[in-house]
Structure formats: structure tokens, C-alpha cells
Scaffold this active site. Sequence first.
Site, PDB file in Angstrom:
ATOM      1  N   GLY A  69       0.586  -1.303  -0.133  1.00 45.79           N
ATOM      2  CA  GLY A  69       0.199  -0.141   0.099  1.00 45.79           C
ATOM      3  C   GLY A  69       0.792   1.283  -0.102  1.00 45.79           C
ATOM      4  O   GLY A  69       2.111   1.248   0.195  1.00 45.79           O
ATOM      5  N   GLN A  74       3.366   9.663   1.194  1.00 44.14           N
ATOM      6  CA  GLN A  74       4.320   8.876   1.164  1.00 44.14           C
ATOM      7  C   GLN A  74       5.126   9.519  -0.340  1.00 44.14           C
ATOM      8  O   GLN A  74       6.157   9.011  -0.387  1.00 44.14           O
ATOM      9  CB  GLN A  74       3.983   7.440   1.003  1.00 44.14           C
ATOM     10  CG  GLN A  74       3.730   7.259   2.597  1.00 44.14           C
ATOM     11  CD  GLN A  74       3.614   5.404   2.651  1.00 44.14           C
ATOM     12  OE1 GLN A  74       2.560   4.964   2.364  1.00 44.14           O
ATOM     13  NE2 GLN A  74       4.838   4.945   3.019  1.00 44.14           N
ATOM     14  N   CYS A 120       7.035  -0.414   6.752  1.00 47.60           N
ATOM     15  CA  CYS A 120       6.521   0.746   6.108  1.00 47.60           C
ATOM     16  C   CYS A 120       7.776   1.200   5.139  1.00 47.60           C
ATOM     17  O   CYS A 120       8.855   1.202   5.365  1.00 47.60           O
ATOM     18  CB  CYS A 120       6.496   1.787   7.131  1.00 47.60           C
ATOM     19  SG  CYS A 120       5.651   3.626   6.562  1.00 47.60           S
ATOM     20  N   LEU A 121       7.204   1.593   3.783  1.00 50.12           N
ATOM     21  CA  LEU A 121       8.052   2.209   2.850  1.00 50.12           C
ATOM     22  C   LEU A 121       8.831   3.388   3.154  1.00 50.12           C
ATOM     23  O   LEU A 121       9.964   3.986   2.715  1.00 50.12           O
ATOM     24  CB  LEU A 121       7.348   2.426   1.294  1.00 50.12           C
ATOM     25  CG  LEU A 121       6.733   1.026   0.821  1.00 50.12           C
ATOM     26  CD1 LEU A 121       5.981   1.532  -0.546  1.00 50.12           C
ATOM     27  CD2 LEU A 121       7.647  -0.111   0.692  1.00 50.12           C
ATOM     28  N   HIS A 162      -3.240   0.821   8.186  1.00 42.98           N
ATOM     29  CA  HIS A 162      -2.034   1.648   8.203  1.00 42.98           C
ATOM     30  C   HIS A 162      -1.762   2.672   7.279  1.00 42.98           C
ATOM     31  O   HIS A 162      -1.299   3.626   7.416  1.00 42.98           O
ATOM     32  CB  HIS A 162      -0.903   0.333   7.665  1.00 42.98           C
ATOM     33  CG  HIS A 162       0.467   0.906   7.555  1.00 42.98           C
ATOM     34  ND1 HIS A 162       1.524   0.368   8.290  1.00 42.98           N
ATOM     35  CD2 HIS A 162       1.150   1.842   6.641  1.00 42.98           C
ATOM     36  CE1 HIS A 162       2.693   1.161   7.721  1.00 42.98           C
ATOM     37  NE2 HIS A 162       2.547   1.633   6.700  1.00 42.98           N
ATOM     38  N   GLU A 163      -2.461   2.485   6.128  1.00 41.03           N
ATOM     39  CA  GLU A 163      -2.712   3.686   5.212  1.00 41.03           C
ATOM     40  C   GLU A 163      -3.479   4.651   5.562  1.00 41.03           C
ATOM     41  O   GLU A 163      -3.248   5.772   5.513  1.00 41.03           O
ATOM     42  CB  GLU A 163      -2.943   3.101   3.833  1.00 41.03           C
ATOM     43  CG  GLU A 163      -2.053   1.990   3.072  1.00 41.03           C
ATOM     44  CD  GLU A 163      -0.625   2.338   3.052  1.00 41.03           C
ATOM     45  OE1 GLU A 163      -0.269   3.619   3.053  1.00 41.03           O
ATOM     46  OE2 GLU A 163       0.090   1.393   3.258  1.00 41.03           O
ATOM     47  N   HIS A 166      -1.592   6.810   7.868  1.00 36.62           N
ATOM     48  CA  HIS A 166      -0.555   7.803   7.203  1.00 36.62           C
ATOM     49  C   HIS A 166      -1.157   9.148   6.762  1.00 36.62           C
ATOM     50  O   HIS A 166      -0.795  10.201   7.075  1.00 36.62           O
ATOM     51  CB  HIS A 166      -0.266   7.129   5.724  1.00 36.62           C
ATOM     52  CG  HIS A 166       1.090   6.295   5.787  1.00 36.62           C
ATOM     53  ND1 HIS A 166       2.337   7.021   6.453  1.00 36.62           N
ATOM     54  CD2 HIS A 166       1.378   4.999   5.695  1.00 36.62           C
ATOM     55  CE1 HIS A 166       3.388   5.807   6.622  1.00 36.62           C
ATOM     56  NE2 HIS A 166       2.509   4.711   5.928  1.00 36.62           N
TER      57      HIS A 166
END
Length: 208
Positions: A69, A74, A120-121, A162-163, A166
Amino acid sequence: MPSVFVQGKPVASCPPLAPEARRGSVRRITEVGEDVLHKPCRDVTEFGPDLAALIDDMFLTMYVAEGAGLAANQVGVDLRLFVYDCPDDNGVRHVGHIVNPVLEPLDSARRRLIEEGEGCLSVPGAVMEVPRPDRAVVRGFDKEGRPLVVEGTGYFARCLEHETDHLNGHVYLERLSRRDRKDALRQMTDRREEVFARRAAKQKALSS
């Protein structure tokens, strides 16, 4: 049970890379500590070609980084939007995007907390155990402004939560103890270069 859901609806099939990615360009992924990751994003108010192009870029960027995701902040864009291509615990693949997502509060009787590894990216290379509900329901809109409801269980529920975090200005490190947070940042320092090398190789492979 269908094996693929796109935008919350069952479909016969979906290519390994969502079609949006073929139209997209790779963007730089922001990292923990950058302002845009640590404040709530603005609602999307304009639906049109610019939003569609951003979604295309986000899909390709997510695939290059081998993520499940990716939220708009991000890639440095202060808007409430994320894309995903994520399996649930039954191996069903979920692909899509959601604009202005809102996570529905779940009745405590209808949810269980599961503690599993999460990365996480924007925290490249770190993986930590994070407790999250095993079910999530997100309401929002598609890129045309049509209402959308996406439900997830297991790992896909974790992705939706999670997204959405963000877009509310939170990274998963905030859900950890101080000690675990230090551990995650140490992992990031140790593995960051390796992660970036892998992303560069993936980008080269996808563009050839």
C-alpha cells in the site's frame, strides 16, 4: 470465493501490475521525519485527470518499492488518498485506490487484536510487531468521486489501517514503545542502502 477484488468488487482476473502502473511515473518516497508524513492530509476536493495521474504514479511507485500500500503523503502529496495491492490471510488479492478514506469504528465484540510484523516504505528496512484489529471497513470515494466501501480481514485489514493512519499524520512507529521505536530506527539505518538498491533494480526491471 473470488481470488481477486478490485475496488472492493470481485473480478475474474487482474494483471500482476494493476493497469494504472503502466501509465505512471516513479516518485520519490518520503521518509520518517519529513513534515508531510507527520500532519493530517487535506481532503481531495477536485476529481479529474490530475488525481488520476497521481494514482497512476502511486501504483508504479508502490510496485517499485515492493509495497502492499502507499499513501499520497508518502510521495510528498498532502492529500487524503491511498493505493493498495495486498493479499488477505486467505490469499485473496485486493487491488485499488480510495480517496478521502474514513475507517469505521468497530464494535469491540466484532474485532480481535492481532500482533504481526509490519513494515513501512517510509521506514525502509524496519519490520516490527504491531497490534492491530483483524478487520477493517473503510468508506471513501473512487477517482471519479463515486462512493466506495472496502472491507478487509487479516493482513489486508492491517494495510487499510496502516494507510489510513498515514493520512491522519501517523506512522506505525508511534504505535510502538520507545524501546521498539529505537530498534526500528536502528534497523532502518542498517538496511536502508540495501532497500534502495533493491528498489533501483526493480525500477530498472519494470522499465525494460
